[in-house]
Design an enzyme around this catalytic site. Structure first.
Site, PDB file in Angstrom:
ATOM      1  N   GLY A  80       0.652  -1.191  -0.029  1.00 29.44           N
ATOM      2  CA  GLY A  80       0.017   0.232   0.189  1.00 29.44           C
ATOM      3  C   GLY A  80       0.850   1.263   0.057  1.00 29.44           C
ATOM      4  O   GLY A  80       0.268   2.241  -0.289  1.00 29.44           O
ATOM      5  N   ASN A 128       8.621  10.002  -3.632  1.00 28.85           N
ATOM      6  CA  ASN A 128       7.421  10.393  -3.911  1.00 28.85           C
ATOM      7  C   ASN A 128       6.540  11.417  -2.866  1.00 28.85           C
ATOM      8  O   ASN A 128       5.909  10.524  -2.216  1.00 28.85           O
ATOM      9  CB  ASN A 128       6.504   9.311  -4.436  1.00 28.85           C
ATOM     10  CG  ASN A 128       5.311   9.827  -5.267  1.00 28.85           C
ATOM     11  OD1 ASN A 128       4.902  10.935  -5.231  1.00 28.85           O
ATOM     12  ND2 ASN A 128       4.730   8.881  -5.916  1.00 28.85           N
ATOM     13  N   PRO A 129       6.736  12.610  -2.947  1.00 27.10           N
ATOM     14  CA  PRO A 129       5.959  13.443  -1.902  1.00 27.10           C
ATOM     15  C   PRO A 129       4.467  13.077  -1.906  1.00 27.10           C
ATOM     16  O   PRO A 129       3.918  13.384  -0.601  1.00 27.10           O
ATOM     17  CB  PRO A 129       6.064  14.573  -2.455  1.00 27.10           C
ATOM     18  CG  PRO A 129       7.470  14.629  -3.276  1.00 27.10           C
ATOM     19  CD  PRO A 129       7.326  13.552  -3.951  1.00 27.10           C
ATOM     20  N   LYS A 134      15.408   7.099   3.884  1.00 28.63           N
ATOM     21  CA  LYS A 134      15.628   6.616   5.283  1.00 28.63           C
ATOM     22  C   LYS A 134      14.550   5.606   5.755  1.00 28.63           C
ATOM     23  O   LYS A 134      14.469   4.657   6.524  1.00 28.63           O
ATOM     24  CB  LYS A 134      15.918   7.577   6.458  1.00 28.63           C
ATOM     25  CG  LYS A 134      16.934   8.520   6.308  1.00 28.63           C
ATOM     26  CD  LYS A 134      17.417   8.884   7.578  1.00 28.63           C
ATOM     27  CE  LYS A 134      17.000  10.208   8.005  1.00 28.63           C
ATOM     28  NZ  LYS A 134      17.560  10.919   9.144  1.00 28.63           N
ATOM     29  N   GLU A 171       6.964   3.326   9.197  1.00 22.08           N
ATOM     30  CA  GLU A 171       6.648   3.272  10.755  1.00 22.08           C
ATOM     31  C   GLU A 171       6.853   4.261  11.648  1.00 22.08           C
ATOM     32  O   GLU A 171       6.022   4.599  12.259  1.00 22.08           O
ATOM     33  CB  GLU A 171       7.776   1.944  11.495  1.00 22.08           C
ATOM     34  CG  GLU A 171       8.395   1.286  10.385  1.00 22.08           C
ATOM     35  CD  GLU A 171       8.068  -0.161  10.308  1.00 22.08           C
ATOM     36  OE1 GLU A 171       7.324  -0.606  10.928  1.00 22.08           O
ATOM     37  OE2 GLU A 171       8.267  -0.628   9.135  1.00 22.08           O
TER      38      GLU A 171
HETATM   39 MO1  MOS Z   1       6.003  -3.527   9.209  1.00 19.38          MO
HETATM   40  S1  MOS Z   1       5.477  -4.475  10.963  1.00 19.38           S
HETATM   41  O1  MOS Z   1       7.629  -4.386   9.152  1.00 19.38           O
HETATM   42  O2  MOS Z   1       4.908  -4.605   8.226  1.00 19.38           O
END
Ligand code: MOS
Length: 716
Positions: free
Chosen positions: A466, A603-604, A673, A677
């Protein structure tokens, strides 16, 4: 093409309903499976009566431990996505019951309905026996990877000249509890398994790592890797639930072998709560020591998390304590509590999101004790170098995140006093938190084919759950080949493509992206060599000059020594406004502002989408998401989307995500980077801190539901 806002290349396909997800393939002769769950949390299967189910209309087979083929389960070094200690349950191979919901029989039928109906007719006789227990009791915690009577070890880091015995030092202690929470992606997990006449297996499977599914299923069945092919072109959200190869994948393949037809096994929403992991429940305590001038002296972080009795799942809950702030002394402890339940698994920002919740709650507690502005307190403790390793950061733009975030939010208008802002009967509060996520790279490869008609195809066995991998990888290739994005096609999600690492840990662009760039550069080099060293800027023109209709080249990228010389992290600062209905206790978040240091943003447009998705998940974590655990039965009581609440459109108001100026060419050639997450990290504690500011009541158990606000006397 890099850093250009580029609409998703797969957008029209998805919007038109033409994208084929794993569960939508339809091999000829497809049969359907449904499983029968164990009802007890620990014990054994005494008998399974399948007669009635077998007689039901359309039923082809009922598989149990008694009649399912025995699989070799050849040893496999645990893949990086599996716990180091323990082993998954082996479906249909044993009488042992390790958790309620464990599959104990599998019905295969002509239709999904027939399979589910017949599954209810299977009579399983179970005997409950004492297990390790069902209560999340940190008194029982053990050190991950050690015997269950080994207490959690303490890891201590102290600078030799660090003075933590300052007389006037202020001390705070903050405990937070967060429940088990689930990935709850829209797309359920589905596996379709088909064997051909030569004993080769094709799996269409929802997966974040087709290479790992191939390898693990090959070992389960005692096959060569190249006898298994795994196809997963689109993933409808996963957040970590599709990292591992779960038992249902092997079960689908067993069923297909037994009935001699392709079999589709789709997990129901209820089954997803026991079949594909979850973010473990935790109880954490952070003790801070600081000088009156606001300099941290010591951080002491203890974290307890749940795991299953058959696998020691652990995550980096205490990493942020040693990475985020400059303190002379950092002490951490991580204990896991085994329950008779299924094993947790990474969920977006595993460990770190959890640890930051506790650390950033503690930081506000200490700022209050010192009578400092929370943002000012964090700025004073910003670490120039990685605090516990002493390494320089490969790049760090956290101060810019603080500045940009505070400016966009209007942090300067925040009154120091709590319960000081009201708007139309609502209590208003402002809070913030810092965010951090370690940047990772893994070895990757990609193949690029350039055609004389001026198009290119790039291929690698990556996934796109996604974030927009199809699009961003297309941009990287277009950029390096000097072609417009429309002329490049990117293929992923098939184990026969060049090897890619797991699509997780925010490492895809830093890993696969650099392999794509390297393949494109290798192609240019190859063209230059073939022309005797004189390849111009236009590879297509060179290809034509060479009278080639195509040229295919493979490229690789792997981490260098950068990790031994530098500490690489993405950073962020999250600011939240909350409003509390002072009569009902409902909490809403009218505004979230996130400023992130994610390195180069390829890609902003998709990056922003990624970031606001993380913010939405953070709202869910703070205000709604909670798997209600019944510790007598060992079951999640709200195992469906009616009872397990996630934010819907009406719960989400203004989300403002920006990326500050940043590029990390020390960490990798593309300068990225990783931004998946980091976008969830910090959101829940920013909301927690804003809620404290709004109500003057510190609620330390998530989620912040009205009953908890009432119990805390937070209302009028
Ligand atoms: Mo993410 S928890 O590394 O899919």
């Amino acid at each position: 093409e890099i850093n250009k806002p580029t609409p998703r290349v797969d957008g029209p396909t998805k919007v038109a309903g033409l994208a084929t997800y794993a569960g939508e393939f339809h091999p000829d002769g497809l049969a359907y499976a449904a499983w029968v769950p164990a009802t007890i949390a620990h014990g054994r299967i005494d008998a399974v009566d399948v007669a009635e189910a077998l007689a039901a209309p359309g039923v082809l087979a009922v598989l149990t431990h008694e009649n399912a083929p025995r699989l070799p389960f050849e040893p496999i070094g645990p893949p990086v996505v599996d716990p180091d200690v323990g082993e998954q349950i082996r479906p249909l191979q044993t009488t042992e019951i390790r958790f309620a919901g464990q599959p104990v029989a599998l019905v295969v039928a002509e239709s999904q309905t027939a399979a589910r109906d017949a599954a209810r007719l299977v009579r399983v006789t179970e005997t409950a026996t004492p297990g390790v227990g069902l209560a999340f009791d940190p008194e029982r915690a053990h050190a991950p990877g050690e015997a269950t009577d080994t207490p959690p070890a303490t890891t201590a880091h102290a600078e030799p000249d660090g003075d933590i015995s300052d007389d006037g030092a202020m001390r705070t202690e903050s405990t937070v509890e967060q429940p088990r929470i689930h990935h709850a992606a829209m797309e359920p997990h589905v596996t379709i398994a088909a064997w051909d006449g030569d004993g080769r297996l094709t799996l269409w499977d929802k997966s974040q790592w087709v290479g790992n599914v191939r390898h693990q299923i090959a070992r389960n069945f005692g096959l060569a890797d190249d006898h298994v092919r795994v196809i997963s072109p689109f993933v409808g959200g996963a957040f970590g639930s599709a990292l591992r190869t779960w038992p249902h994948v092997a079960a689908a393949a067993v069923a297909a072998r037994v009935v001699g037809r392709p079999v589709r096994l789709e997990l129901t929403r209820r089954e997803l709560f026991t079949a594909v992991g979850y973010r473990p429940r935790t109880r954490q305590t952070v003790k801070l020591t600081a000088r009156p001038d606001g300099h941290l002296l010591a951080i002491d972080h203890t974290a307890f998390a749940e795991t299953s009795a058959y696998e020691d799942y652990e995550e980096e809950v205490t990493e942020p304590a040693g990475a985020l702030y400059d303190a002379a002394s950092v002490t951490t402890r991580h204990g896991i509590v085994a329950l008779d339940t299924n094993t947790p698994t990474p969920m977006r920002g595993p460990g770190v999101v959890t640890g930051v919740l506790a650390l950033e709650t503690a930081m506000d507690d200490m700022a209050d004790a010192l009578a400092l502005d929370p943002l000012d307190f964090r700025r004073r403790n910003d670490a120039e170098r990685h605090p516990t390793s002493g390494l320089p950061f490969s790049s760090k733009a956290l101060r810019a995140c603080y500045d940009v975030g505070a400016e966009r939010f209007g942090w300067a208008a925040r009154p120091r006093a709590r319960r000081a802002m009201r708007h139309h009967g609502e209590l208003v509060g402002y809070g913030m938190a810092t965010a951090i996520w370690p940047s990772h790279r893994a070895p990757s490869s990609a193949a690029v084919t350039l055609f004389d008609n001026g198009t290119a195809v790039v291929r690698t066995a990556a996934s796109d759950m996604g974030p927009g991998t199809y699009t961003s990888m297309t941009q990287v290739a277009a950029d390096r080949l000097g072609l417009p994005v429309e002329r490049v096609t990117f293929e992923l999600g098939d184990s026969k493509l060049p090897t890619a690492p797991v699509h997780g840990g925010s490492l895809t662009m830093a890993s696969v992206g650099n392999a794509v760039a390297s393949a494109c550069e290798a192609l240019r080099t190859e063209l230059a060599e073939r022309t005797g060293g004189e390849a111009g800027d236009d590879p297509v023109a060179t290809l034509r000059e060479l009278r080639l209709d195509r040229l295919e080249v493979e490229g690789r990228a792997a981490p260098g020594g950068e990790a031994t010389h530098h500490a690489a992290y993405a950073f962020g600062a999250v600011f939240a406004e909350v409003r509390v209905d002072a009569e009902l206790g409902t909490v809403r978040v009218p505004r979230l502002v996130g400023a992130y240091d994610g390195g180069v943003i390829v890609n902003p447009l998709t990056a922003k989408s990624q970031a606001i998705g993380g913010m939405v998940q953070g709202i869910g974590m703070a205000l709604m998401e909670e798997a209600a655990w019944d510790e007598r039965l060992g079951r999640v009581m709200n195992a469906d989307l009616a009872g397990y609440h996630v934010p819907v459109n009406a719960d989400v108001e203004t989300l403002d995500a920006t990326f500050v100026e940043s590029a990390d060419y020390t960490f990798n050639p593309l300068g990225v980077k990783g931004i998946a997450e980091i976008a969830l990290c910090g959101v829940a504690p920013a909301i927690a801190n804003a809620l404290w500011h709004a109500t003057d009541r510190r609620i330390r158990t998530l989620p912040f539901t009205p009953d908890r606000l009432i119990a805390a006397n937070a209302l009028d």
